[in-house]
Each structure stands twice: as structure tokens, then as C-alpha cells.
Design a protein around this motif. Structure first.
Motif, mmCIF file in Angstrom:
data_model
loop_
_atom_site.group_PDB
_atom_site.id
_atom_site.type_symbol
_atom_site.label_atom_id
_atom_site.label_comp_id
_atom_site.label_asym_id
_atom_site.label_seq_id
_atom_site.Cartn_x
_atom_site.Cartn_y
_atom_site.Cartn_z
ATOM 1 N N GLU A 232 0.824 -1.209 0.000
ATOM 2 C CA GLU A 232 0.000 0.000 0.000
ATOM 3 C C GLU A 232 0.857 1.257 0.000
ATOM 4 O O GLU A 232 0.574 2.224 -0.718
ATOM 5 C CB GLU A 232 -0.927 -0.024 1.218
ATOM 6 C CG GLU A 232 -1.975 -1.124 1.168
ATOM 7 C CD GLU A 232 -2.799 -1.195 2.440
ATOM 8 O OE1 GLU A 232 -2.602 -0.328 3.321
ATOM 9 O OE2 GLU A 232 -3.649 -2.105 2.551
ATOM 10 N N GLU A 233 1.932 1.253 0.781
ATOM 11 C CA GLU A 233 2.809 2.425 0.846
ATOM 12 C C GLU A 233 3.566 2.617 -0.465
ATOM 13 O O GLU A 233 3.738 3.757 -0.929
ATOM 14 C CB GLU A 233 3.791 2.271 2.002
ATOM 15 C CG GLU A 233 3.139 2.361 3.374
ATOM 16 C CD GLU A 233 4.096 1.971 4.478
ATOM 17 O OE1 GLU A 233 5.302 1.764 4.187
ATOM 18 O OE2 GLU A 233 3.650 1.871 5.645
ATOM 19 N N ARG B 286 1.142 4.069 -3.009
ATOM 20 C CA ARG B 286 0.825 5.455 -2.688
ATOM 21 C C ARG B 286 1.986 6.396 -3.005
ATOM 22 O O ARG B 286 1.790 7.481 -3.559
ATOM 23 C CB ARG B 286 0.445 5.556 -1.203
ATOM 24 C CG ARG B 286 0.044 6.950 -0.764
ATOM 25 C CD ARG B 286 -0.623 6.948 0.592
ATOM 26 N NE ARG B 286 0.169 6.257 1.595
ATOM 27 C CZ ARG B 286 -0.164 5.090 2.123
ATOM 28 N NH1 ARG B 286 -1.279 4.481 1.732
ATOM 29 N NH2 ARG B 286 0.594 4.527 3.047
ATOM 30 N N TRP B 287 3.220 5.940 -2.717
ATOM 31 C CA TRP B 287 4.381 6.794 -2.958
ATOM 32 C C TRP B 287 4.526 7.112 -4.441
ATOM 33 O O TRP B 287 4.789 8.267 -4.817
ATOM 34 C CB TRP B 287 5.648 6.111 -2.445
ATOM 35 C CG TRP B 287 6.845 7.008 -2.476
ATOM 36 C CD1 TRP B 287 7.293 7.827 -1.481
ATOM 37 C CD2 TRP B 287 7.732 7.189 -3.589
ATOM 38 N NE1 TRP B 287 8.413 8.504 -1.895
ATOM 39 C CE2 TRP B 287 8.708 8.137 -3.189
ATOM 40 C CE3 TRP B 287 7.815 6.659 -4.873
ATOM 41 C CZ2 TRP B 287 9.733 8.559 -4.028
ATOM 42 C CZ3 TRP B 287 8.825 7.078 -5.710
ATOM 43 C CH2 TRP B 287 9.779 8.017 -5.295
ATOM 44 N N PHE C 8 2.229 7.081 -6.839
ATOM 45 C CA PHE C 8 1.158 7.940 -7.358
ATOM 46 C C PHE C 8 1.279 9.367 -6.826
ATOM 47 O O PHE C 8 0.871 10.315 -7.506
ATOM 48 C CB PHE C 8 -0.210 7.346 -7.007
ATOM 49 C CG PHE C 8 -0.732 6.407 -8.065
ATOM 50 C CD1 PHE C 8 -1.478 6.879 -9.128
ATOM 51 C CD2 PHE C 8 -0.434 5.055 -8.024
ATOM 52 C CE1 PHE C 8 -1.946 6.031 -10.117
ATOM 53 C CE2 PHE C 8 -0.887 4.197 -8.999
ATOM 54 C CZ PHE C 8 -1.640 4.672 -10.056
ATOM 55 N N GLU C 9 1.833 9.526 -5.641
ATOM 56 C CA GLU C 9 2.002 10.875 -5.104
ATOM 57 C C GLU C 9 3.188 11.597 -5.721
ATOM 58 O O GLU C 9 3.177 12.833 -5.821
ATOM 59 C CB GLU C 9 2.171 10.812 -3.588
ATOM 60 C CG GLU C 9 0.900 10.457 -2.842
ATOM 61 C CD GLU C 9 1.127 10.337 -1.339
ATOM 62 O OE1 GLU C 9 2.304 10.437 -0.904
ATOM 63 O OE2 GLU C 9 0.146 10.152 -0.596
ATOM 64 N N ARG D 131 -6.331 1.930 -6.173
ATOM 65 C CA ARG D 131 -5.660 3.013 -5.445
ATOM 66 C C ARG D 131 -6.306 3.292 -4.096
ATOM 67 O O ARG D 131 -5.630 3.707 -3.165
ATOM 68 C CB ARG D 131 -5.664 4.281 -6.312
ATOM 69 C CG ARG D 131 -4.757 4.184 -7.512
ATOM 70 C CD ARG D 131 -4.938 5.359 -8.454
ATOM 71 N NE ARG D 131 -4.620 6.638 -7.831
ATOM 72 C CZ ARG D 131 -4.724 7.808 -8.440
ATOM 73 N NH1 ARG D 131 -5.143 7.852 -9.699
ATOM 74 N NH2 ARG D 131 -4.421 8.921 -7.823
ATOM 75 N N GLN D 132 -7.611 3.103 -3.981
ATOM 76 C CA GLN D 132 -8.272 3.253 -2.693
ATOM 77 C C GLN D 132 -8.113 1.949 -1.928
ATOM 78 O O GLN D 132 -8.815 0.970 -2.183
ATOM 79 C CB GLN D 132 -9.761 3.591 -2.891
ATOM 80 C CG GLN D 132 -10.005 4.901 -3.631
ATOM 81 C CD GLN D 132 -9.470 6.101 -2.878
ATOM 82 O OE1 GLN D 132 -9.534 6.177 -1.657
ATOM 83 N NE2 GLN D 132 -8.911 7.064 -3.620
ATOM 84 N N THR D 133 -7.174 1.917 -1.004
ATOM 85 C CA THR D 133 -6.813 0.661 -0.362
ATOM 86 C C THR D 133 -7.705 0.297 0.810
ATOM 87 O O THR D 133 -7.875 -0.877 1.126
ATOM 88 C CB THR D 133 -5.354 0.716 0.112
ATOM 89 O OG1 THR D 133 -5.189 1.830 1.005
ATOM 90 C CG2 THR D 133 -4.409 0.881 -1.069
#
Length: 720
Positions: free
Chosen positions: A380-381, A384-385, A387-388, A417-419
Motif C-alpha cells: 500500500e505504501e 501510494r508513494w 502515485f504521489e 488506489r483506494q486501499t
């Protein structure tokens, strides 16, 4: 001498006109009798002065009406009292034993444990087991009473004062008298939870939700029935028994029914061990369990808990010091609660398990799974990293990740993306997308199994095939160039299309299809020559499982998430693992050679962005036509991970290939997964060193022809 014996003269009045010289007789006092005080003797003039005839008339009518009303009221009250008594008596006779009311769910619960036996998700009507008012934490008990019904132990099931107060509040807020605040006692709320004794019968209702909606109706007639039922409960059960039913049946948000389920759901502890702050948080959910649930909005839940703590203080359940302490130190969620409901992984396990023990269970079931929370967080991290930091803001592109061991045990799954979701579309398991060049390892696996080798040569040149029904088909390389004679290793590491098609045609399309299917790609595979270029569709879970088969030495793998299933309270499992390593597909030698070739993809080819410092990585990039899908699937000696990226509506990606963002997502995930692990080499073969030409004999320098001749003569004749 006494004269008592003399005869006394008669007592007679003196004559009015007696003898001369006699005392004049006293004038007798006339005693008039007092007139009786009767209404008839009151002066008429005074009465007339006090009461006007008109007023008197209306007063007499009012007096008559009041007497009539009183006559009706007391008679009606007697009749109503008798009817209520009869109704209460009838309901009393229909009430079951209290033990039968403690668990009234229509279906059972499913509790999911990770690989370390820690709860990470729940499904079904979550229920942690029966509790009583005596076994739960006193703080939870006090918080419920302080919040829901502070007169619980003093009323008879209905609180007239509470009803009057609720009507006053509703009217003051501009609502109807029965709209909004209901003034229901805790006993009445319990009666509503029991649906006034009407059980759910599927044949009688359109749906279970329609049944529940009917139970929650707030009409006047429903309120009357509710009050009767509540009074019957007060007669039948003790106060603590009523409270026990309520604590087991009330919905407390997050899929939790009852105090024990809520305690486990939010704090991962038994309800008997709740602190005042935790008890206050759970009690605060009862007014609006869905919106107040800490998993939905922790701050709102903490604010509500602070109000409950104040009420507990006002009613003497908490000291001022304790109230201030717990308001300043509110309850927080456990790690399992922060993970919400297990996300995509829990959904997948539930859908892949036996339906009668997962989705439609009437039992309370425990599922032990393969999930590794550390790896799940890493995935998940990592997603997220990227995409950010790497994807433009506002992009609607999606991605999915699967991480598993070489035996197919899934350790993490991200389906979008919505985990932090539950019940959402899972792109890791439900999306079927073209695989592109990520399919090519199975082409080369077939060739190696049929006697080929990593250094076999294939001519990369303009090449066409006649496809029946489609005509001439000419595959092209991504770069648009041709490279002449190239080895299989070079062709794979640079993802050349023409050599892949040639190798597939030589090995046989049906053989390629067979090998891919045996490795676990169950989707329909293309029948034409485009099979070699990944024209078929597959899921990310299937593809990652197939790559796991390459890592484990060439045996098929069935991805699995369930380790064992057992019923709550039982020690023996009803079923065990539903996947793992299956039969061999290719030889160990062919698998090792393929791993070596795939390592070159990362170390020297299109997958360079997936490199991990200190680790050997093997993998393959994949990009479909018009870049609608981008893949990177690879592995180290410990874990296999697959990444897919694309749009849900098949919109082409802009500037994205499998060796780009998917490879970076893979790297960011696997860097976190491998933290603290010692690097180990891949189980690949070691190519033999290339044979070097024998060194040519060299003439010794510094000697002339005479020296050479003398040396020969010395050898012949033995001269020194």
C-alpha cells in the motif's frame, strides 16, 4: 342538724301577682331557638349580588361537563388498564427464555486471522460471543445506562416523563410529536431490537432490509405495541437480563453486532477489559452506529465519547479526575481496526472459500489466512508513494499489486488506489486484461523444455505469416528495428516481438498454450500466432501465480489465501489449505535457465527500473497495444510480486510502459518488503564459462638462429 330529710318544696315559678311586699318576680329571659343555617335561609339579595345568572348557568354547564369527563376518564382508565393488563399477560406468555434472545442474527460471523493469528477483518453479522450485564466491563455498562436510559433501574419499562420530554423537544424543534426523539426506554429499545417478537421469515418479506425497516417503524400504533411488549419484558425478565439482551443485539457500527464484537472490532480486546474511554466510545455509537463508528470518523467518535464521559460523571459513575483524564486521553483504534475490514484481500478470501462457510454461513467461523500485515502495508505504501510522486495530479489511472511466496501463498493484495475499502471492484482478481509481453516467459519456457537453450540463436528480421481468415500478419518490434541474429536471452531481455513469434511457432502454439495453462493461466488463450505477444487476457493474480511456478523450479502453483477454517469454539479445523504447489510443468533445468534469462531483463534489459540494491531480481515487463495495459511481474529468491496499471475504461496510458511506472511501483513495494532480510541469490543456473582459444606458442626473445641450432644439437647428441 341536717335538713336533708325535709321535703323540699316544689320548684315552681313565683306568681306574677303575688303577695303584698313580696319581691317582684324576675322577668324570665326568653330563649329563642337559633335558626338553622340552611341554604334556603340565606338572604336572597346577597346571593343575587354574588352570582350573575349567566355566569351561574355556564358554571353549572362546566361542572356538568367536568363530572361527565371524570366519569368517562375513570371508567376508560379502568377499561384501558384491564386491556393493557390482558395484553401484557398475553405477551408475557409468549416470551421465550432469555437465553434464546441473546443471539438473534440471521447469519453467522466470519473472523479472519492473518498468518500470525491476529484478527484483521470481519465479515457477516459479526458476533464475538454471548455476554451478560455482569460479564462486560462496568464502564461499558455504566456508559450505556448513562447515555440511553439513566432511569433504567427505576421505571417499569415505559417512562411517561421521558415520553413527555421527547414530545416537548420535538415540538420545540418544529417536528411532529412522534418525529425525532422518541423517549424510548432501554427496555423499549430492546423490544424494538426483538421486532416485538416477530421473527424474520424469508417467504413473508421481499428482503431482510424490508423486514428490518418494518421493525423500526415509529407510528403511534407501533409505539403502543412496543410499550406493551416492554412492560411484559419487565415482568418476565430482570433488569440485568434485559440489559444483557440489548448488549448482545445492538448494532454498534463496522459490521459489529453486540458489545463483544464491537470491543474486538475496534480495540482487539474482550468487552470485559474495556476502559472508561473505550466503553464511552462504544456507548456513543448507539445513537448513530454507522456515521459515529471510529472506523468511519475517529475524531467524531472521540468527541461523542467525551460527551458520554461527561454524562457518566454527572450521574456519579466517574470522578471528576477520571473524567478529565479520559477526555484528554480518548480511545484509539487497534491496528486491525485501522485496516478497516481487510480490504481486497479479505474480499478475495471470502469469495474463494466455500459459500456455506463464508458468504451464507449460519455459524460463527474463524478463517486463518496467509496475509502478512507487514507486506500488505509495504504494498500500500509503495503504490501510494509512486502515485504521489510520479503520477500527475488528477489522474484516474488505476493499479493493482499481488505479492506471494513461491508456493502461491498470497501475502498482500491491493486491488486499486483506494486501499481502505470493502466490497469494491478488485482489479487484482476480477479484471481480465491483455498481458502483452509479460506472457513471453511461457513461450521461452516451452522452447527450453523442448530442448532449446538460452544461447540458441534466432534471426530477427522482417517476418510475416498468413493467418487463415485474417490474411497476412507481420509482427513488429516495439522499437521498429531489427537486430539480425540474436540469442534467446537477448530477445527476451529486450522484449523483441519477431523472435518471440518465431520461437512460439517453432515450439508449437498448442504446446505454448499447454505450458501456460499448466502454470495456472486459466483464461482463454488466443489461438493465432499473436498468442506469443500476450494477446490473451488474464488476471494479475493468475499471472503472478504463474511466475511463482517459474521461481519454485517449474511446478504449477494455485494461489491461495486460506490456511484453515474452523468453527468458533472448536480446535479442530474443518478444512485446510486450498492451494499451493501442484504438478511439474517444466524441468528444473529449464526453469533455472529461464530464471537466468529473466534476470537479464532486469539487470540489462527493459526492466532496469525494478532493480533492488543487493538483490538478484528476475522479471518481465509487459505493454499491450496502444499502451492500454502496463505490467511488471518479477521475483527475488523470497517473494513474487505482480503489478498492473491502466484505466478501468481501457483508455490508453500516456507515456507509460511496463518498464516505467509499473516497474517503479514494483521496486518501491519490494524495497519495503525486503527491509531487514538478508539478500539471497536466485535459484538460477550458472552458464559455463565461454571456451577461450588455446594460446599460440611464442618464440623466445634474445636468441639468434645459432642458439636455436645449438640447442637442437645438444638435444640430439646430449652435449652440454
Amino acid at each position: 342538724m341536717s335538713d336533708s330529710g325535709r321535703r323540699k318544696p316544689p320548684l315552681v315559678a313565683d306568681k306574677r301577682y303575688g303577695r303584698v311586699g313580696a319581691r317582684p318576680a324576675r322577668k324570665p329571659v326568653s330563649k329563642k331557638p337559633k335558626p338553622r343555617k340552611t341554604k334556603m335561609q340565606r338572604p336572597r339579595k346577597k346571593a343575587a349580588a354574588k352570582r350573575n345568572p349567566i355566569v351561574a348557568f355556564f358554571l353549572s354547564i362546566l361542572s356538568w361537563v367536568l363530572r361527565l369527563i371524570w366519569s368517562i376518564v375513570w371508567r376508560t382508565s379502568v377499561v384501558v388498564g384491564l386491556l393493557v393488563g390482558l395484553a401484557v399477560s398475553y405477551v408475557y406468555l409468549t416470551l421465550p427464555d432469555v437465553d434464546e434472545l441473546l443471539d438473534g442474527r440471521a447469519r453467522g460471523s466470519v473472523t479472519l486471522l492473518d498468518r500470525d493469528d491476529q484478527v484483521f477483518a470481519w465479515r457477516g453479522d459479526q458476533f464475538g460471543g454471548v455476554v451478560t450485564a455482569e460479564t462486560v466491563s462496568k464502564h461499558l455498562k455504566n456508559a450505556v445506562i448513562a447515555t440511553e436510559d439513566k432511569r433504567f433501574y427505576r421505571h417499569f419499562g415505559v417512562s411517561p416523563r421521558g415520553v413527555a420530554s421527547a414530545i416537548r423537544i420535538n415540538l420545540s424543534e418544529g417536528r411532529g410529536p412522534l418525529s425525532g426523539h422518541g423517549g424510548s426506554t432501554l427496555t423499549q429499545q430492546t423490544a424494538k431490537l426483538l421486532c416485538l417478537g416477530v421473527g424474520y421469515v424469508p417467504e413473508d418479506w421481499e428482503s431482510e432490509s424490508a423486514y428490518v425497516q418494518d421493525c423500526r417503524r415509529g407510528s403511534l400504533g407501533r409505539k403502543v405495541k412496543e410499550a406493551v411488549y416492554a412492560m411484559a419484558m419487565e415482568v418476565k425478565y430482570s433488569k440485568d437480563e434485559i440489559l444483557s439482551v440489548y448488549l448482545n443485539r445492538a448494532y454498534m457500527g463496522g459490521g459489529a453486532y453486540g458489545a463483544e464484537a464491537a470491543a474486538q472490532r475496534y480495540f482487539s480486546k474482550p468487552s470485559a477489559n474495556l476502559s472508561p474511554a473505550e466503553g464511552a466510545m462504544i456507548a456513543g455509537l448507539l445513537t448513530a452506529p454507522s456515521s459515529m463508528a471510529p472506523t468511519a470518523n475517529l475524531q467524531r467518535s472521540q468527541d461523542r465519547a467525551a460527551t458520554v464521559l461527561r454524562l457518566m460523571n454527572e450521574q456519579g459513575y466517574l470522578s471528576d479526575k477520571d473524567t478529565l483524564f479520559y477526555q484528554n486521553n480518548p480511545a484509539t483504534l487497534s491496528e486491525a481496526a485501522e485496516a478497516k475490514s481487510g480490504g481486497y484481500f479479505a474480499d478475495w478470501v471470502m469469495s474463494s472459500g466455500p459459500e456455506f462457510f463464508t458468504r451464507n454461513t449460519t455459524e460463527d467461523v474463524i478463517l486463518k489466512t496467509t496475509l502478512d500485515p507487514r507486506i500488505q502495508s509495504a504494498a500500500e505504501e509503495g503504490l501510494r508513494w509512486v502515485f504521489e510522486n510520479k503520477v500527475r495530479e488528477g489522474s484516474k489511472a488505476q493499479a493493482a499489486i499481488v505479492v506471494m511466496s513461491a508456493d502461491g501463498a498470497v501475502r498482500a493484495m491491493v486491488g486499486g488506489r483506494q486501499t481502505k475499502v470493502s466490497g469494491a471492484f478488485n482489479r487484482a482478481t476480477q479484471a481480465k486484461r491483455q498481458t502483452g509481453s509479460a506472457f513471453k516467459p511461457f513461450v521461452y519456457a516451452t522452447a527450453l523444455e523442448r530442448g532449446g537453450h538460452y544461447d540458441d540463436m534466432v534471426l530477427d528480421e522482417h517476418y510475416c505469416l498468413n493467418v487463415p481468415g485474417s490474411g497476412k500478419w507481420c509482427p513488429k518490434n516495439y522499437t521498429g528495428k531489427h537486430y539480425g541474429n540474436v540469442s534467446l536471452t537477448f530477445a527476451l531481455q529486450n522484449s523483441l516481438n519477431v523472435p518471440a513469434v518465431k520461437v512460439s511457432e517453432k515450439a508449437g502454439r498448442e504446446n505454448v498454450r499447454t505450458v501456460a495453462g499448466m502454470f495456472g493461466i486459466e483464461s482463454d488463450l488466443a489461438a493465432g500466432p499473436a498468442l506469443a505477444l500476450g494477446a490473451s487476457e488474464s488476471s494479475l493474480l493468475e499471472m503472478t501465480g504463474a511466475y511463482a511456478g517459474i521461481l519454485n523450479g517449474g511446478s504449477s502453483v494455485t494461489p491461495y489465501g486460506l490456511i484453515e477454517l474452523r468453527l468458533l469454539g472448536d480446535d479442530a479445523p474443518l478444512m485446510g489449505t486450498g492451494g499451493g504447489i501442484g504438478e511439474r510443468v517444466i524441468s528444473d533445468a529449464a526453469a533455472r535457465e529461464l530464471i537466468w534469462m529473466m534476470e537479464k531483463v532486469v539487470s540489462e534489459g527493459t526492466g532496469a527500473r525494478a532493480q533492488l540494491p543487493g538483490w538478484q531480481v528476475a522479471g518481465k515487463t509487459g505493454t499491450t497495444q496502444a499502451a492500454r495495459d502496463a505490467w511488471f511481474i518479477g521475483f527475488t529468491s523470497d517473494y513474487v510480486a505482480g503489478v498492473w496499471m491502466g484505466y478501468d475504461d481501457n483508455t490508453p496510458l500516456t507515456g507509460v510502459t511496463g518498464g516505467g511506472l509499473p516497474a517503479e511501483i514494483w521496486r518501491e513495494t519490494m524495497v519495503r518488503v525486503h527491509e531487514g532480510l538478508d539478500p539471497k541469490p536466485l535459484p538460477a543456473f550458472v552458464p559455463p564459462p565461454k571456451s577461450k582459444p588455446s594460446p599460440r606458442p611464442q618464440r623466445q626473445r634474445g636468441k639468434g638462429i645459432d642458439d636455436v641450432v645449438n640447442g637442437i644439437l645438444n638435444d640430439i647428441f646430449g652435449r652440454n
